[in-house]
Design a protein around this motif. Structure first.
Motif, PDB file in Angstrom:
ATOM      1  N   VAL A 298       0.849  -1.186   0.000  1.00  0.00           N
ATOM      2  CA  VAL A 298       0.000   0.000   0.000  1.00  0.00           C
ATOM      3  C   VAL A 298       0.888   1.240   0.000  1.00  0.00           C
ATOM      4  CG1 VAL A 298      -1.702   1.364   1.271  1.00  0.00           C
ATOM      5  CG2 VAL A 298      -1.913  -1.132   1.190  1.00  0.00           C
ATOM      6  N   GLU A 299       0.568   2.185  -0.852  1.00  0.00           N
ATOM      7  CA  GLU A 299       1.273   3.459  -0.897  1.00  0.00           C
ATOM      8  C   GLU A 299       0.236   4.572  -0.914  1.00  0.00           C
ATOM      9  OE1 GLU A 299       4.823   3.964  -3.463  1.00  0.00           O
ATOM     10  OE2 GLU A 299       3.665   5.556  -4.414  1.00  0.00           O
ATOM     11  N   GLN A 300       0.419   5.573  -0.060  1.00  0.00           N
ATOM     12  CA  GLN A 300      -0.557   6.655   0.034  1.00  0.00           C
ATOM     13  C   GLN A 300       0.134   8.013  -0.065  1.00  0.00           C
ATOM     14  OE1 GLN A 300      -2.562   5.684   3.741  1.00  0.00           O
ATOM     15  NE2 GLN A 300      -4.114   4.496   2.638  1.00  0.00           N
TER      16      GLN A 300
ATOM     17  N   GLU B  73     -11.128   7.889  -1.697  1.00  0.00           N
ATOM     18  CA  GLU B  73     -10.759   9.193  -1.119  1.00  0.00           C
ATOM     19  C   GLU B  73      -9.331   9.270  -0.584  1.00  0.00           C
ATOM     20  OE1 GLU B  73     -13.515   7.483   0.329  1.00  0.00           O
ATOM     21  OE2 GLU B  73     -14.955   8.393  -1.094  1.00  0.00           O
ATOM     22  N   ASN B  74      -8.636   8.151  -0.384  1.00  0.00           N
ATOM     23  CA  ASN B  74      -7.369   8.218   0.350  1.00  0.00           C
ATOM     24  C   ASN B  74      -6.118   8.352  -0.523  1.00  0.00           C
ATOM     25  OD1 ASN B  74      -6.980   5.612  -0.647  1.00  0.00           O
ATOM     26  ND2 ASN B  74      -7.565   4.615   1.278  1.00  0.00           N
ATOM     27  N   HIS B  75      -6.300   8.587  -1.806  1.00  0.00           N
ATOM     28  CA  HIS B  75      -5.189   8.851  -2.727  1.00  0.00           C
ATOM     29  C   HIS B  75      -4.111   7.779  -2.600  1.00  0.00           C
ATOM     30  CE1 HIS B  75      -3.934  11.553  -5.791  1.00  0.00           C
ATOM     31  NE2 HIS B  75      -2.745  11.783  -5.251  1.00  0.00           N
ATOM     32  N   SER B  76      -4.520   6.547  -2.869  1.00  0.00           N
ATOM     33  CA  SER B  76      -3.645   5.398  -2.616  1.00  0.00           C
ATOM     34  C   SER B  76      -3.466   4.525  -3.844  1.00  0.00           C
ATOM     35  CB  SER B  76      -4.225   4.542  -1.483  1.00  0.00           C
ATOM     36  OG  SER B  76      -4.273   5.247  -0.281  1.00  0.00           O
ATOM     37  N   LEU B  77      -2.428   3.739  -3.763  1.00  0.00           N
ATOM     38  CA  LEU B  77      -2.221   2.611  -4.659  1.00  0.00           C
ATOM     39  C   LEU B  77      -2.181   1.364  -3.793  1.00  0.00           C
ATOM     40  CD1 LEU B  77      -1.313   1.083  -7.264  1.00  0.00           C
ATOM     41  CD2 LEU B  77       1.039   1.707  -6.641  1.00  0.00           C
ATOM     42  N   VAL B  78      -3.018   0.388  -4.109  1.00  0.00           N
ATOM     43  CA  VAL B  78      -3.019  -0.904  -3.423  1.00  0.00           C
ATOM     44  C   VAL B  78      -2.630  -1.971  -4.436  1.00  0.00           C
ATOM     45  CG1 VAL B  78      -4.423  -2.649  -2.262  1.00  0.00           C
ATOM     46  CG2 VAL B  78      -4.748  -0.226  -1.722  1.00  0.00           C
ATOM     47  N   MET B  79      -1.616  -2.747  -4.096  1.00  0.00           N
ATOM     48  CA  MET B  79      -1.211  -3.876  -4.929  1.00  0.00           C
ATOM     49  C   MET B  79      -1.537  -5.166  -4.202  1.00  0.00           C
ATOM     50  SD  MET B  79       2.562  -3.017  -6.434  1.00  0.00           S
ATOM     51  CE  MET B  79       2.968  -1.466  -7.231  1.00  0.00           C
TER      52      MET B  79
ATOM     53  N   ARG C 170       9.838 -17.143 -17.465  1.00  0.00           N
ATOM     54  CA  ARG C 170       9.626 -17.877 -16.214  1.00  0.00           C
ATOM     55  C   ARG C 170       8.934 -16.964 -15.204  1.00  0.00           C
ATOM     56  NH1 ARG C 170      13.621 -16.261 -12.508  1.00  0.00           N
ATOM     57  NH2 ARG C 170      15.333 -15.082 -13.461  1.00  0.00           N
ATOM     58  N   ASP C 171       8.527 -17.555 -14.099  1.00  0.00           N
ATOM     59  CA  ASP C 171       7.955 -16.808 -12.967  1.00  0.00           C
ATOM     60  C   ASP C 171       6.748 -15.965 -13.381  1.00  0.00           C
ATOM     61  OD1 ASP C 171      10.031 -17.897 -11.531  1.00  0.00           O
ATOM     62  OD2 ASP C 171      11.260 -16.083 -11.548  1.00  0.00           O
ATOM     63  N   GLY C 172       5.864 -16.534 -14.179  1.00  0.00           N
ATOM     64  CA  GLY C 172       4.651 -15.808 -14.542  1.00  0.00           C
ATOM     65  C   GLY C 172       3.805 -15.510 -13.314  1.00  0.00           C
ATOM     66  N   LEU C 173       3.289 -14.305 -13.246  1.00  0.00           N
ATOM     67  CA  LEU C 173       2.468 -13.946 -12.083  1.00  0.00           C
ATOM     68  C   LEU C 173       1.461 -12.860 -12.436  1.00  0.00           C
ATOM     69  CD1 LEU C 173       3.674 -11.018 -10.920  1.00  0.00           C
ATOM     70  CD2 LEU C 173       5.475 -12.489 -10.066  1.00  0.00           C
ATOM     71  N   PHE C 174       0.449 -12.759 -11.576  1.00  0.00           N
ATOM     72  CA  PHE C 174      -0.574 -11.715 -11.640  1.00  0.00           C
ATOM     73  C   PHE C 174      -0.375 -10.751 -10.471  1.00  0.00           C
ATOM     74  CE2 PHE C 174      -4.181 -14.273 -13.826  1.00  0.00           C
ATOM     75  CZ  PHE C 174      -3.923 -13.646 -15.035  1.00  0.00           C
ATOM     76  N   THR C 175      -0.486  -9.464 -10.743  1.00  0.00           N
ATOM     77  CA  THR C 175      -0.587  -8.441  -9.706  1.00  0.00           C
ATOM     78  C   THR C 175      -1.828  -7.619 -10.007  1.00  0.00           C
ATOM     79  OG1 THR C 175       1.817  -8.301  -9.486  1.00  0.00           O
ATOM     80  CG2 THR C 175       0.527  -6.479  -8.579  1.00  0.00           C
ATOM     81  N   VAL C 176      -2.676  -7.419  -9.013  1.00  0.00           N
ATOM     82  CA  VAL C 176      -3.851  -6.558  -9.178  1.00  0.00           C
ATOM     83  C   VAL C 176      -3.516  -5.195  -8.573  1.00  0.00           C
ATOM     84  CG1 VAL C 176      -6.283  -6.221  -8.640  1.00  0.00           C
ATOM     85  CG2 VAL C 176      -5.417  -8.524  -9.081  1.00  0.00           C
ATOM     86  N   LEU C 177      -3.798  -4.134  -9.328  1.00  0.00           N
ATOM     87  CA  LEU C 177      -3.528  -2.777  -8.877  1.00  0.00           C
ATOM     88  C   LEU C 177      -4.839  -2.019  -8.771  1.00  0.00           C
ATOM     89  CD1 LEU C 177      -1.332  -3.490 -11.495  1.00  0.00           C
ATOM     90  CD2 LEU C 177      -0.093  -1.812 -10.141  1.00  0.00           C
ATOM     91  N   ILE C 178      -5.145  -1.533  -7.576  1.00  0.00           N
ATOM     92  CA  ILE C 178      -6.341  -0.719  -7.354  1.00  0.00           C
ATOM     93  C   ILE C 178      -5.864   0.673  -6.963  1.00  0.00           C
ATOM     94  CG2 ILE C 178      -8.535  -0.513  -6.147  1.00  0.00           C
ATOM     95  CD1 ILE C 178      -6.792  -3.791  -5.827  1.00  0.00           C
ATOM     96  N   THR C 179      -6.284   1.682  -7.715  1.00  0.00           N
ATOM     97  CA  THR C 179      -5.701   3.018  -7.590  1.00  0.00           C
ATOM     98  C   THR C 179      -6.784   4.062  -7.407  1.00  0.00           C
ATOM     99  OG1 THR C 179      -4.106   2.226  -9.248  1.00  0.00           O
ATOM    100  CG2 THR C 179      -3.961   4.531  -8.607  1.00  0.00           C
ATOM    101  N   SER C 180      -6.510   5.037  -6.542  1.00  0.00           N
ATOM    102  CA  SER C 180      -7.444   6.136  -6.305  1.00  0.00           C
ATOM    103  C   SER C 180      -7.570   7.026  -7.540  1.00  0.00           C
ATOM    104  CB  SER C 180      -6.967   6.989  -5.127  1.00  0.00           C
ATOM    105  OG  SER C 180      -6.967   6.260  -3.931  1.00  0.00           O
TER     106      SER C 180
END
Length: 304
Positions: free
Chosen positions: A61-63, A90-96, A130-140
């Motif tokens: 989390v980054e705010q 409202e919190n102006h964040s990035l959630v990964m 290699r190392d395939g992965l998913f990251t979900v990003l939810i952003t304000s």
């Protein structure tokens, strides 16, 4: 709509041509169908966040205010993952949500996407990467994801909201000097510096639900979110072998010995030789680590 009833990518002749000719070489937009999946609805992601909140290295989390040139600014707000996500408007964040493919339903989706991607690109993705992965990003709303590069090829796919993605040519040494690449491949993930006067060299891609963009390995980029909450999925792969990246790593250690090595990219054979040296040293280190031998017995330095 259940994910098992749909393909992941929209199959079109023009899309196939782009994936065949430009994948991991230059950025391009493409269409996908993941935004139709229930797995990426906000309520499903909130439930996922509550499941992984207690797991190590599964979220970030980054705010606070950000700019392209500020870099990553992790903040100690005391807010937990679920609380940050619930207040994302409202919190102006990035959630990964990181490595969500470790959850069975997302892992099955990644498997299917790799199969489709192999068909689209004409390469065996599992053997080349290699190392395939998913990251979900939810952003304000209106938040900026700062300028950076990644060590993986990336497919960024929009689920909800809109955003502008600015991608720069990673082979342009004014945009991305060799010294910054050497720092990055030697372990400094903050090595790249945004150059405002070169902003006009960026490709601009407008993402909306059902639209994605690919970013090759080590192509700088930054993102401006639109006026809504954004939900995106990043699908990432590391190259199995990357002579140029390994040549930068070898150069880093040669430079510490007072030498002035040749910049990677000038001669393929030299880059390949350095890559073989680096990978050989890394294999020796891993073997010695497995045997629990003292670190003084390790190959000196070529394993950063």
């Amino acid at each position: 709509m259940p994910t098992d009833s749909l393909p992941c990518f929209r199959e079109e002749t023009s899309s196939r041509q782009l994936f065949h000719s430009r994948f991991d070489c230059s950025p391009f937009p493409f269409d996908h169908l993941l935004h139709c999946s229930e797995l990426f609805r906000f309520d499903a992601l909130l439930a996922l966040a509550k499941r992984v909140a207690g797991k190590q290295n599964r979220w970030y989390v980054e705010q606070g205010d950000t700019l392209p040139q500020r870099g990553w600014q992790p903040s100690a707000t005391g807010r937990g993952l679920a609380e940050s996500l619930e207040g994302i408007a409202e919190n102006h964040s990035l959630v990964m949500l990181k490595r969500v493919n470790e959850e069975p339903e997302y892992g099955e989706l990644l498997r299917r996407m790799i199969e489709e991607l192999s068909d689209l690109t004409g390469i065996d993705v599992r053997s080349r990467y290699r190392d395939g992965l998913f990251t979900v990003l939810i952003t304000s709303p209106l938040r900026v994801t700062p300028y950076h590069i990644d060590g993986e090829v990336t497919l960024l796919m929009q689920m909800h909201g809109r955003k502008s993605v600015y991608i720069f040519d990673g082979d342009d040494r004014e945009v991305l000097p060799s010294a910054e690449l050497e720092e990055f491949w030697s372990g400094n993930i903050y090595a790249t510096r945004y150059k405002q006067d070169l902003q006009n060299r960026a490709w601009r891609f407008e993402l909306a639900p059902g639209v994605g963009v690919t970013t090759p390995v080590a192509f700088p980029h930054w993102v401006q979110n639109g006026p809504e909450i954004s939900i995106s999925v990043s699908m990432n792969f590391k190259r199995v072998s990357d002579d140029r990246a390994d040549a930068y790593r070898v150069n880093h250690h040669l430079r510490k010995l007072g030498m002035h090595p040749q910049e990677p990219g000038k001669h393929i054979a030299i880059d390949h030789a350095k890559g073989e040296i680096y990978r050989g040293a890394r294999w020796v280190k891993k073997s010695l680590d497995h045997l629990h031998l003292p670190s003084s017995h390790h190959e000196a330095g070529l394993t950063a």
